[in-house]
Scaffold this motif. Sequence first.
Motif, PDB file in Angstrom:
ATOM      1  N   TYR A 108       0.675  -1.127  -0.114  1.00  0.00           N
ATOM      2  CA  TYR A 108       0.103   0.168   0.058  1.00  0.00           C
ATOM      3  C   TYR A 108       0.832   1.205  -0.065  1.00  0.00           C
ATOM      4  N   PHE A 109       1.902   1.180   0.823  1.00  0.00           N
ATOM      5  CA  PHE A 109       3.051   2.401   0.891  1.00  0.00           C
ATOM      6  C   PHE A 109       3.436   2.503  -0.431  1.00  0.00           C
ATOM      7  N   TYR A 129       0.889   4.204  -2.781  1.00  0.00           N
ATOM      8  CA  TYR A 129       0.693   5.188  -2.730  1.00  0.00           C
ATOM      9  C   TYR A 129       1.739   6.331  -3.005  1.00  0.00           C
ATOM     10  N   THR A 130       2.892   6.023  -2.887  1.00  0.00           N
ATOM     11  CA  THR A 130       4.158   6.795  -3.165  1.00  0.00           C
ATOM     12  C   THR A 130       3.943   6.953  -4.629  1.00  0.00           C
ATOM     13  N   SER A 150       1.494   6.425  -7.069  1.00  0.00           N
ATOM     14  CA  SER A 150       0.355   7.179  -7.364  1.00  0.00           C
ATOM     15  C   SER A 150       0.485   8.736  -7.033  1.00  0.00           C
ATOM     16  N   LYS A 151       1.021   9.018  -6.037  1.00  0.00           N
ATOM     17  CA  LYS A 151       1.314  10.449  -5.768  1.00  0.00           C
ATOM     18  C   LYS A 151       2.094  11.247  -6.426  1.00  0.00           C
TER      19      LYS A 151
END
Length: 167
Positions: free
Chosen positions: A157-158, A161-162, A164-165
Amino acid sequence: AALETFVIVSFVTFITAITASETSTNSQINTFLSFLLGNEVDNSKYLILFTLLIIISAIFRLAFLYFASINAARIGSSLSQSCYDIILRRPYIVHVNKESSKAIDAITFNVARSIKVFVSIQIVFSSIFLTSSIIFALLSVSWKSTLIIIISIFLCYFFLYTLSKDH
């Protein structure tokens, strides 16, 4: 959620029963399944039990989603009836001076959104309960494996997240 957790736990037992030798099947789950299926437990009985558990679990999950949708639709119907009742009980002069189609459009749009929110909240609570029961079942089977799985999921997930960020 309990059935889905039992499916996951029985999956581990099913794979172990298929791939392991006869002497390596000593666990509490295997003891319970031996009690449930009889002393002679072969792979076909494990397969039948596993398949039945999956089917029953899926039926219960679909029934939950159906009843959650029905419940949200009833709440939405009650909300819309209350809103229309309030609009219709206004004095006649208010109806003549205002365009009622805007109010009807607003009610229709907001009630539909409310129904989606109710269904989403029910699914979130169900998923939290399911996740908790799965984690508890995994902890009871092997806390080391559970820790590895949880760390792996959080790292994925991390990473996502990074990733997609940045885009």
